[in-house]
Scaffold this motif. Structure first.
Motif, short mmCIF file in Angstrom:
data_model
loop_
_atom_site.label_atom_id
_atom_site.label_comp_id
_atom_site.label_asym_id
_atom_site.label_seq_id
_atom_site.Cartn_x
_atom_site.Cartn_y
_atom_site.Cartn_z
N LEU A 105 4.36 0.66 -8.81
CA LEU A 105 4.04 -0.04 -10.92
C LEU A 105 5.19 -0.31 -11.05
O LEU A 105 5.29 -1.51 -11.29
CB LEU A 105 2.62 0.30 -10.84
CG LEU A 105 2.21 -0.65 -11.98
CD1 LEU A 105 1.45 -1.49 -11.02
CD2 LEU A 105 1.25 0.26 -11.86
N PHE A 137 0.93 -1.17 0.15
CA PHE A 137 -0.36 0.16 0.11
C PHE A 137 1.40 0.95 0.03
O PHE A 137 2.17 1.33 0.81
CB PHE A 137 -1.11 0.00 1.53
CG PHE A 137 -1.76 -0.83 1.27
CD1 PHE A 137 -3.33 -1.18 0.87
CD2 PHE A 137 -1.41 -2.11 1.87
CE1 PHE A 137 -4.17 -2.13 0.82
CE2 PHE A 137 -2.35 -3.02 2.25
CZ PHE A 137 -3.61 -3.06 1.62
N THR A 138 0.47 2.39 -1.02
CA THR A 138 1.50 3.12 -0.27
C THR A 138 -0.05 4.60 -1.09
O THR A 138 -0.66 4.59 -1.77
CB THR A 138 2.18 3.33 -2.22
OG1 THR A 138 3.22 4.67 -1.76
CG2 THR A 138 1.39 3.46 -3.27
N LYS A 139 0.93 5.87 -0.57
CA LYS A 139 -0.18 6.99 -1.27
C LYS A 139 0.25 7.01 -2.61
O LYS A 139 0.95 6.43 -3.65
CB LYS A 139 0.70 8.56 -0.37
CG LYS A 139 0.73 8.12 1.27
CD LYS A 139 1.81 10.12 1.39
CE LYS A 139 1.73 9.41 3.17
NZ LYS A 139 2.71 10.89 3.18
N PRO A 140 -1.23 7.83 -3.02
CA PRO A 140 -1.35 7.73 -4.50
C PRO A 140 -0.49 8.52 -5.81
O PRO A 140 -0.35 8.11 -6.62
CB PRO A 140 -2.81 9.20 -4.59
CG PRO A 140 -3.37 8.21 -3.24
CD PRO A 140 -2.38 8.58 -2.12
N ASN A 179 2.60 7.63 -5.18
CA ASN A 179 4.11 6.95 -5.36
C ASN A 179 2.32 5.75 -5.84
O ASN A 179 4.01 4.88 -6.18
CB ASN A 179 3.85 6.33 -4.14
CG ASN A 179 4.67 7.99 -3.26
OD1 ASN A 179 6.34 9.05 -3.69
ND2 ASN A 179 4.63 7.68 -1.71
N TYR A 180 2.18 5.66 -6.33
CA TYR A 180 1.80 4.02 -6.39
C TYR A 180 2.19 3.54 -8.42
O TYR A 180 2.72 2.95 -8.36
CB TYR A 180 0.02 4.23 -6.76
CG TYR A 180 -0.38 3.16 -7.76
CD1 TYR A 180 -1.13 1.87 -6.21
CD2 TYR A 180 -0.96 2.46 -9.13
CE1 TYR A 180 -1.36 0.98 -7.38
CE2 TYR A 180 -1.65 1.82 -9.37
CZ TYR A 180 -1.64 1.38 -8.37
OH TYR A 180 -2.28 -0.26 -8.81
N SER A 181 1.99 5.01 -8.79
CA SER A 181 2.59 5.21 -10.13
C SER A 181 4.49 4.39 -10.21
O SER A 181 4.61 3.60 -11.11
CB SER A 181 2.13 5.75 -11.65
OG SER A 181 3.11 7.24 -10.91
#
Length: 218
Positions: A33, A23-26, A28-30
């Protein structure tokens, strides 16, 4: 509906789990990924680069990635672990170094790589699809390849299997789709555990798309 969406995404949260656990903050998501994709590419590159020295080429069923604060845990599920444990585990160490160098924040995250042997490798759609691709690239007749793949899969505890190949089969001018099924493969229900894989075969007359569905209980 089973033919309109990815069978794995269709069953996430019921009979199929995610291969990446974090899980991460929005913001850092990309980035995370992209790092997961690079980790899997590093493993695929190593297996394809060194697999030619082994009779069982490749054989990676899946790669599971877990993230902690400053640690990335990578678990490779393989049916033929000899490639990864060559020279007393030097294969895993090489993969770890490659992954560490390709991370965006290599100085922040530490990487730990482990391997787990799959008891019945030909019951995994990824390994079976890769086997079919190797046979097609070696110009083996596709019908013979499909029959052999189904025989290998039936030696495991599966309830049913479906194999589909699309493209210029046997070098024909017109592309077509051929498939074969053995046993039950119920694609419409969520409670059935369907494992699925798409794998491309690079032949001299074009790319052949290979799809495998495997149905098993539990």
């Amino acid at each position: 509906m089973g033919q309109k969406i990815n069978p794995l995404g269709f069953r996430l949260g019921t009979t199929i789990n995610h291969n990446s656990y974090w899980f991460t903050k929005p913001n850092n998501y990309s980035k995370f990924l992209q790092e997961d994709r690079k980790i899997r590419n590093c493993i695929d590159d190593y297996v394809h680069r060194h697999g030619k020295y082994y009779s069982n080429y490749g054989g990676v069923a899946r790669v599971e990635i877990q993230r902690k604060t400053d640690l990335i845990l990578v678990e490779i599920h393989t049916g033929f672990p000899a490639l990864l444990v060559e020279n007393y585990g030097q294969g895993i160490e090489r993969i770890r170094k490659d992954v560490q160098q390709n991370l965006l924040d290599s100085r922040i995250h530490r990487v730990h790589v482990t391997s787990t042997e799959v008891a019945k490798p030909y019951g995994e759609p990824n390994i079976l699809a890769e086997y079919i691709a190797i046979q097609l690239e070696n110009r083996v007749a596709f019908r013979k390849t499909i029959r052999k793949a189904i025989e290998l899969a039936k030696e495991t505890d599966i309830k049913g299997i479906k194999v589909q190949i699309a493209g210029r089969l046997n070098g024909s001018e017109i592309a077509r789709v051929e498939w074969a099924r053995e046993g039950r493969v119920p694609l419409q229900t969520l409670r059935t555990k369907i494992n699925y894989c798409y794998y491309p075969a690079q032949t001299i007359y074009g790319i052949l798309g290979i799809k495998t569905w495997i149905f098993r209980d539990g």
